[in-house]
Design an enzyme around this catalytic site. Structure first.
Site, PDB file in Angstrom:
ATOM      1  N   CYS A   2      69.686 -43.912  40.170  1.00  0.00           N
ATOM      2  CA  CYS A   2      70.063 -44.582  41.402  1.00  0.00           C
ATOM      3  C   CYS A   2      71.350 -43.963  41.942  1.00  0.00           C
ATOM      4  O   CYS A   2      72.207 -43.518  41.187  1.00  0.00           O
ATOM      5  CB  CYS A   2      70.281 -46.073  41.238  1.00  0.00           C
ATOM      6  N   ARG A  27      69.019 -38.571  42.446  1.00  0.00           N
ATOM      7  CA  ARG A  27      69.272 -39.573  41.402  1.00  0.00           C
ATOM      8  C   ARG A  27      68.179 -40.639  41.331  1.00  0.00           C
ATOM      9  O   ARG A  27      68.180 -41.486  40.425  1.00  0.00           O
ATOM     10  CB  ARG A  27      70.618 -40.262  41.667  1.00  0.00           C
ATOM     11  N   TRP A  74      65.825 -45.614  41.565  1.00  0.00           N
ATOM     12  CA  TRP A  74      64.843 -45.204  40.558  1.00  0.00           C
ATOM     13  C   TRP A  74      64.529 -46.473  39.779  1.00  0.00           C
ATOM     14  O   TRP A  74      65.384 -47.024  39.102  1.00  0.00           O
ATOM     15  CB  TRP A  74      65.431 -44.134  39.636  1.00  0.00           C
ATOM     16  N   GLU A 477      60.218 -25.948  26.320  1.00  0.00           N
ATOM     17  CA  GLU A 477      60.832 -26.023  27.651  1.00  0.00           C
ATOM     18  C   GLU A 477      59.809 -25.672  28.743  1.00  0.00           C
ATOM     19  O   GLU A 477      59.752 -26.317  29.790  1.00  0.00           O
ATOM     20  CB  GLU A 477      62.065 -25.099  27.699  1.00  0.00           C
ATOM     21  N   LYS A 481      58.518 -28.129  31.776  1.00  0.00           N
ATOM     22  CA  LYS A 481      58.589 -27.779  33.201  1.00  0.00           C
ATOM     23  C   LYS A 481      57.232 -28.008  33.874  1.00  0.00           C
ATOM     24  O   LYS A 481      57.156 -28.556  34.964  1.00  0.00           O
ATOM     25  CB  LYS A 481      58.988 -26.306  33.395  1.00  0.00           C
ATOM     26  N   GLU A 484      56.515 -31.770  34.245  1.00  0.00           N
ATOM     27  CA  GLU A 484      57.272 -32.608  35.167  1.00  0.00           C
ATOM     28  C   GLU A 484      57.047 -32.286  36.638  1.00  0.00           C
ATOM     29  O   GLU A 484      57.159 -33.183  37.464  1.00  0.00           O
ATOM     30  CB  GLU A 484      58.761 -32.693  34.812  1.00  0.00           C
ATOM     31  N   LYS A 600      67.103 -37.328  38.454  1.00  0.00           N
ATOM     32  CA  LYS A 600      67.895 -36.251  37.882  1.00  0.00           C
ATOM     33  C   LYS A 600      68.809 -36.727  36.759  1.00  0.00           C
ATOM     34  O   LYS A 600      68.952 -36.079  35.735  1.00  0.00           O
ATOM     35  CB  LYS A 600      68.726 -35.629  39.012  1.00  0.00           C
TER      36      LYS A 600
HETATM   37  O1  M6R Z   1      71.804 -34.384  32.374  1.00  0.00           O
HETATM   38  P1  M6R Z   1      71.170 -34.095  31.058  1.00  0.00           P
HETATM   39  O2  M6R Z   1      71.169 -32.675  30.704  1.00  0.00           O
HETATM   40  O3  M6R Z   1      71.750 -34.933  29.949  1.00  0.00           O
HETATM   41  O4  M6R Z   1      69.662 -34.557  31.238  1.00  0.00           O
HETATM   42  C1  M6R Z   1      68.760 -34.517  30.176  1.00  0.00           C
HETATM   43  C2  M6R Z   1      67.340 -34.633  30.661  1.00  0.00           C
HETATM   44  O5  M6R Z   1      67.159 -35.846  31.340  1.00  0.00           O
HETATM   45  C3  M6R Z   1      66.948 -33.483  31.585  1.00  0.00           C
HETATM   46  O6  M6R Z   1      67.143 -32.246  30.982  1.00  0.00           O
HETATM   47  C4  M6R Z   1      65.460 -33.627  31.993  1.00  0.00           C
HETATM   48  O7  M6R Z   1      64.649 -33.456  30.887  1.00  0.00           O
HETATM   49  C5  M6R Z   1      65.129 -32.615  33.101  1.00  0.00           C
HETATM   50  N1  M6R Z   1      64.408 -33.274  34.154  1.00  0.00           N
HETATM   51  C6  M6R Z   1      64.285 -31.511  32.624  1.00  0.00           C
HETATM   52  O8  M6R Z   1      63.926 -30.616  33.620  1.00  0.00           O
END
Ligand code: M6R
Length: 605
Positions: A2, A27, A74, A477, A481, A484, A600
């Protein structure tokens, strides 16, 4: 999760609020709303869906007020519809909230029994109702707000306006970031510094427990007991990173293409030119006293940590445990006081990682964080911070933050146990680092082959990603990707693990992406690849020309990688995985930057 933006200004604040929300959309983007005070009334417009839905609604129902609050949501409690969108309000107060009210059920029961009628299913509405309850008891605005916030368990960042106080905006935080900015014509409050417009020249970060009372000409801060807690404005330093899409169709594509610069900026940050050596901040525990390292993170940051585990164990000869933050914080694992705890986070606000850090601190571990946002809670709370210098990352799918994490973790590995003090080694490392941005740029200059591979995947519903050794976290990873943003169900496995069960999933409808750099495990990965091929799977192989030629008979599609020094393989091999996810998502017509159900910055548990 949010985003909150609020403004008190000389003119109508609606456009300021929309501008702020647009920058904060990353956010959360399942609904949005604005409330202003106008002629002694609070007026509100909300809409479910992305920000343009709210903008459309505002064309039909324009708002006009010099003071207002705005929110992009969110959903946590209650589905993403208009009724659950913020701001939540009564006739006397409107509240935009970021965080979780953990005791909302008991508060709601109490207020409903007292006759207060709720209109949403959210936890947040208890805040507006509770403030109203105290106003109705005869407390003044400030007292009602403080009293309500004292009763809330959980976390909050709130922006609040009162119907009877048309010139005053309140902002308060505990656990969710809020920044106050001063512009030429008024004051603004935002969840993220990057949402402030050019107009804002100085800022102050609100601290946990702060309640700011803001009008057009100034502000004061108190704590929840009503005591003054002065906060000074500081000049807003712009980070010099380009904002906007810079001609790219999506932030994600722009951020992928920024990676050569990000790599360069990050390694140079740690290189001391005078000493011709890599220099990291001093740790309070000398690294030769460290028995082991514990790495904790979520999502992409976790996979960066997994790559670092392979590096640290191979090059620095230190044992590494790695944990997902949401598991680490609740596991009753005995923690070794001589273990160094490393936390990795782009945002520095991920609730699970922050809680994991608090857990490690309570156990007496020294906590180092690799963080991209240096003003974040994690950066403030760590014993030592190692910046990752990706610049603002807007695409929800993390790309350049991953590369900057890998770069700083590689430098950390090389520096651990005094390795970097060896001038000869440091010089060699510097020389090899200097070559990498050109290789990355060359690779990114022609993505046509990846676009062709992406076309093969538009109809895929499932995928497997395989890798061995350091290629395994890259497989994870890559699978994350594609999940998501392309919404393809993808699973990653260590290539050698497939025959222990997942091989049963493989048939001619299953695309299998194999990451096989030319390392000492290549031959082993090749035999796993054959096992999969003989079950009819369509194999996409990511390897060098030599590797691709060796596997030619089994491969359906090739992704050719340049030869590169071994330690940089994770950085280089990440590019095709990101691009593939991007082009598949694009082909499927998805919103690449704002994929469904995600946000995010994950500031809830
Ligand atoms: O801000 P952070 O790196 O702590 O966030 C961790 C995850 O939420 C973040 O990497 C998430 O998995 C991404 N959307 C991946 O692309």
């Amino acid at each position: 999760m949010c985003g909150i933006f609020a403004a008190v200004n000389k003119t109508n604040v609606t456009n300021n609020l929309l501008g702020g929300l647009s920058s904060l959309s990353y956010r959360g983007y399942d609904s949005a709303g604005i409330a202003v005070v106008k002629q002694g009334n609070i007026e509100r417009v909300r809409a479910s869906g992305k920000l343009h839905e709210l903008e459309n609604r505002l064309h039909s129902y324009p708002l006009d007020g010099n003071i207002g609050i705005a929110h992009t949501r969110w959903a946590t409690h209650g589905i993403p519809n208009e009724k659950n969108a913020h701001p939540h309000m009564t006739s006397r107060v409107a509240v935009a909230h970021n965080g979780i009210v953990e005791n909302y059920e008991s508060l709601r029961r109490r207020l409903e029994t007292a006759g207060y009628i709720f209109e949403s299913e959210t936890d947040s509405e208890t805040i507006s109702q509770l403030i109203t309850y105290y106003l109705d008891l005869g407390l003044n605005h400030e007292q009602s707000l403080c009293k309500a916030l004292l009763e809330i368990e959980g976390s909050y960042g709130v922006a609040v306006i009162f119907q009877e106080q048309p010139k005053t905006l309140y902002a308060a935080r505990r656990g969710s970031p809020l920044i106050l900015g001063k512009g030429d014509s008024g004051f603004y409050v935002s969840s993220d510094i990057n949402a402030f417009s050019e107009d804002v020249s100085s800022i102050t970060y609100l601290k946990d427990g702060d309640v700011a009372k803001i009008n057009r000409d100034g502000f004061s801060v108190i704590n929840l007991q009503g005591e003054k807690t002065p906060r000074l404005l500081q000049k807003l330093e712009k980070d010099g990173c380009e904002s906007g899409k810079q001609g790219y169709d999506h932030f994600m594509l722009k951020e992928i293409h920024e990676q050569p610069d990000v790599f360069e900026r990050t390694w140079r940050h740690y290189f001391n030119n005078q000493r011709q050596a890599f220099q990291l901040p001093e740790f309070s525990v000398p690294d030769n006293e460290v028995n082991s390292i514990t790495i904790v993170a979520c999502g992409t940051s976790y996979f960066a940590g997994m790559v670092a585990k392979y590096w640290l164990e191979e090059y620095a000869k230190v044992p590494v445990n790695i944990d997902i933050a949401s598991e680490f914080r609740y596991r009753k694992a005995p923690l070794d006081q001589n273990s160094l705890a490393i936390f990795i986070s782009q945002s520095g606000e991920t609730a699970d990682t922050l809680a994991a850090m608090a857990h490690a601190k309570a156990a007496g571990l020294r906590c180092i964080s690799f963080v991209n946002i240096l003003t974040s809670t994690m950066a403030m709370e760590s014993d030592t911070v190692l910046p990752t210098l990706a610049g603002p990352e807007i695409g929800v799918a993390s790309t350049k933050a991953f590369i900057s994490q890998l770069t700083s973790l590689l430098i950390f590995t090389m520096s651990f146990r005094q390795q970097a003090h060896n001038k000869h080694k440091a010089q060699q490392a510097k020389e090899s680092m200097e070559q990498i941005p050109t290789l990355l740029r060359e690779y990114l200059s022609d993505t046509s082959s990846i676009q062709n591979v992406a076309k093969l995947l538009h109809k895929a519903e499932n995928m497997l990603y395989l890798g061995r050794g350091i290629a395994y976290p890259l497989a994870e990873e890559g699978a994350l990707k594609i999940k998501e943003i392309s919404y393809i169900h993808a699973e990653a496995f260590p290539a050698g693990e497939l025959k222990h069960g997942p091989l049963a999933l493989v048939d001619e409808k299953m695309p299998v992406l194999v990451i096989a750099p030319p390392d000492d495990l290549f031959a082993k990965t090749l035999s796993n690849l054959r096992e999969v091929a003989s079950r009819g799977a369509k194999i996409i192989l990511v390897s060098t020309r030599k590797g691709l030629d060796l596997a030619r008979d089994y491969v359906h599609a090739e992704i050719e990688m340049p030869e590169i020094a071994k330690q940089f393989i994770p950085i280089m091999y990440t590019l095709p995985l990101q691009l593939l996810a991007y082009y598949v998502a694009l082909g499927k017509g998805h919103d690449v930057d704002q994929p469904r159900n995600l946000a995010k910055s994950v500031t809830v548990e």
